[in-house]
Design an enzyme around this catalytic site. Sequence first.
Site, PDB file in Angstrom:
ATOM      1  N   ASP A 254       5.633   0.429   3.375  1.00 47.35           N
ATOM      2  CA  ASP A 254       5.873  -0.815   4.108  1.00 47.35           C
ATOM      3  C   ASP A 254       5.684  -1.995   3.169  1.00 47.35           C
ATOM      4  OD1 ASP A 254       3.118  -1.042   3.792  1.00 47.35           O
ATOM      5  OD2 ASP A 254       2.684  -0.289   5.798  1.00 47.35           O
TER       6      ASP A 254
ATOM      7  N   TYR B 232      -5.445   0.757   9.231  1.00 49.85           N
ATOM      8  CA  TYR B 232      -6.565   1.111   8.355  1.00 49.85           C
ATOM      9  C   TYR B 232      -7.882   0.728   9.008  1.00 49.85           C
ATOM     10  CZ  TYR B 232      -3.303   2.232   4.610  1.00 49.85           C
ATOM     11  OH  TYR B 232      -2.306   2.814   3.860  1.00 49.85           O
TER      12      TYR B 232
ATOM     13  N   ASP C  92       0.807  -1.225   0.000  1.00 52.15           N
ATOM     14  CA  ASP C  92       0.000   0.000   0.000  1.00 52.15           C
ATOM     15  C   ASP C  92       0.832   1.262   0.000  1.00 52.15           C
ATOM     16  OD1 ASP C  92       0.688  -0.450   2.872  1.00 52.15           O
ATOM     17  OD2 ASP C  92      -0.537   1.339   3.152  1.00 52.15           O
TER      18      ASP C  92
ATOM     19  N   GLU D  64       5.687   9.768   3.146  1.00 56.07           N
ATOM     20  CA  GLU D  64       5.361   8.416   2.670  1.00 56.07           C
ATOM     21  C   GLU D  64       4.393   8.470   1.488  1.00 56.07           C
ATOM     22  OE1 GLU D  64       4.310   4.024   4.513  1.00 56.07           O
ATOM     23  OE2 GLU D  64       3.629   5.805   5.609  1.00 56.07           O
TER      24      GLU D  64
END
Length: 484
Positions: A81, A229, A78, A464
Site C-alpha cells: 500500500d 498494526y 510498509d 504481499e
Amino acid sequence: MGGKSMMNMAALMVLLGVTAVTAAMSNDYGDALTKSILFFEGQRSGKLPANQRMNWRKDSALRDGSDIGMNMVGGYYDAGDNVKFHFPMAFTTTLLAWSILEFGDSMGADLEHAIEALRWGTDYFLKATSKPGMVVAQVGDPISDHICWERPEDMDTLRTTYVVNQTHPGSEVSAEIAAALAASSIVFNNKDRKYSMVLRLRAAQVFEFANNYQGSYNASIGRGACPFYCDFNGYHDELVWGAAWLYKATGDPKFWVYVVKNIITLGGSIFDFGWDSKQSGINILVSPTVMKSPGSIFITNADKFVCSLLPESPTKSVTYSPGGLMFKPGGSNLQHATTLSFLLIVYSRYLQAARRSVHCGSVVATPSRLIEVAKTQVDYILGSNPLGMSYMVGYGPKFPQRIHHRGSSLPSTNIVHKHIGCHDGNDYLTTNKPNQNVLVGAIVGGPDNNDQFPDTRLNASQSEPTTYLNAPFVGVLAYFKGGK
C-alpha cells in the site's frame, strides 16, 4: 511411550523432508543479498535520489506532513500500500541496523547499499521526532488508502499525519523508534561520528518521552493503527527493547538497570519476535552480557526460544509444513521464517563464542545445529521447496508474478504518464496478467502450511511483501554469503 515415539518419528520425517528438498537446489546467497537490499528502493517514499536503481519508481508524497506544518517527506511504504506506518517501519530500521552490525563484514559491495537503505529510514525518523513532546506515528489514512488501487506517484488519498504526545501517548511506536535510532547510531559510529551522535542523543530523548508518558498508540491514533498494526502485545516490551539498544549504544548503566528491572514483568510470549513482539529479540540481544551468569532469565528464555523452534525438540511450539517451512499462527508467515532464522544465527554465534550448547530436554542443540535449522528456512524461501518456487521476487527461474503491490502491478509513470485515479487501477488488481514492474528482492507472505501458493494479488496474506520481512533476511543472507 507410544506418543513420544510418534513425536520423534514426526520430527524425523520433517528433518528428512527438509534434507530431501534442500538437497535439490544450490542457492546464490550473494545474488539474493543484493536483491534483498535493492527491494528497499522500491519502497521509498518522497524525493528519490539520483542514484535510485529501481527506476520504475518516481517521486511521491512530496507534501507529507504539511497538514501539521512539518516536513514528513521520505521514509518507506510498509508493504503493497502507500501508507507510512511508523511502528513496523521503525522495527524494519532496527533489524536492518542489527543485520549490518552482525554481518556487515560479509556484505562486500552491498554494505554501502545497506547503509543507504538504513539512512533513508533514520533521516526520516529524525524528522518524525524533531519536535519535543511529540512523535509522528504515521502518515497516510489507511482507510482512504486501502479502498484505492493506485500508484504512490498518483496518490490523491488522505495523507493524514498521526501524532502521539504527552496527553495521547504512544509508547510502543516511540520506543521502537528509539531502538531504531540507537541501533543505527552504532552502525554509523565509525562512518559518520557526528551523525552517530545525533542519532544516539535523539534515541535517548525519544525513549525518555516514551517512558515518561506511557500508553498505547492504539487508543491515541485510533483507526490509524487498528486493525492494520494494532499493538496486541502491549508497549512494555518495546520500552525494554529500546532500553536494551540504548545500553548497547551508550554503555550507560541506567539503561541496563531498566532492562533488568522490567524484563520480569513483561507479558506476552518469550517465543515471539516481530514488529509487535520483542521478547525473544531482547533476550538474545543482551545474552552476551550475561552469558556467563548461571540462571540468568535472559539465557534461560533465549534457550527456551531455541527449543521452541527445533524440529526434534520435545518443547517445539511451531509447526512445519510437509516441505519443511516453519509455521506460526497468523498471516504473512514468512515474516516468522526470516526473523526467527535471524535470531537463531545471531544466538548461535554468541553460543559459539561462549562455547555453550542448548539443552532441550534430552536433545542437545549445538550452535551448528541452530545454523542448520536456519539454513533450511533460507533455502526453502529461495526455492528449495515442493513447488520449486523462490518467494523472493526476481530471484531464481520461478518466483511470484502477481504480488499484492500497487506500484509493482500498475504501469510505471515512464510508460503511462497520465494520472491513474483511485479506482482506475482496479483492473490491474484483478487481472491474471503478471505485474507490470518487477519489485526485485521483495519477499512475499509465502505458501500455506501445505506448501501451496496461489500467486494472486487477491490473497494479500500470501502475496504481499513487507519491509520487515526483508530487513532480517539481509543479515541472514550476508551470513550465508560469507560461508560461515
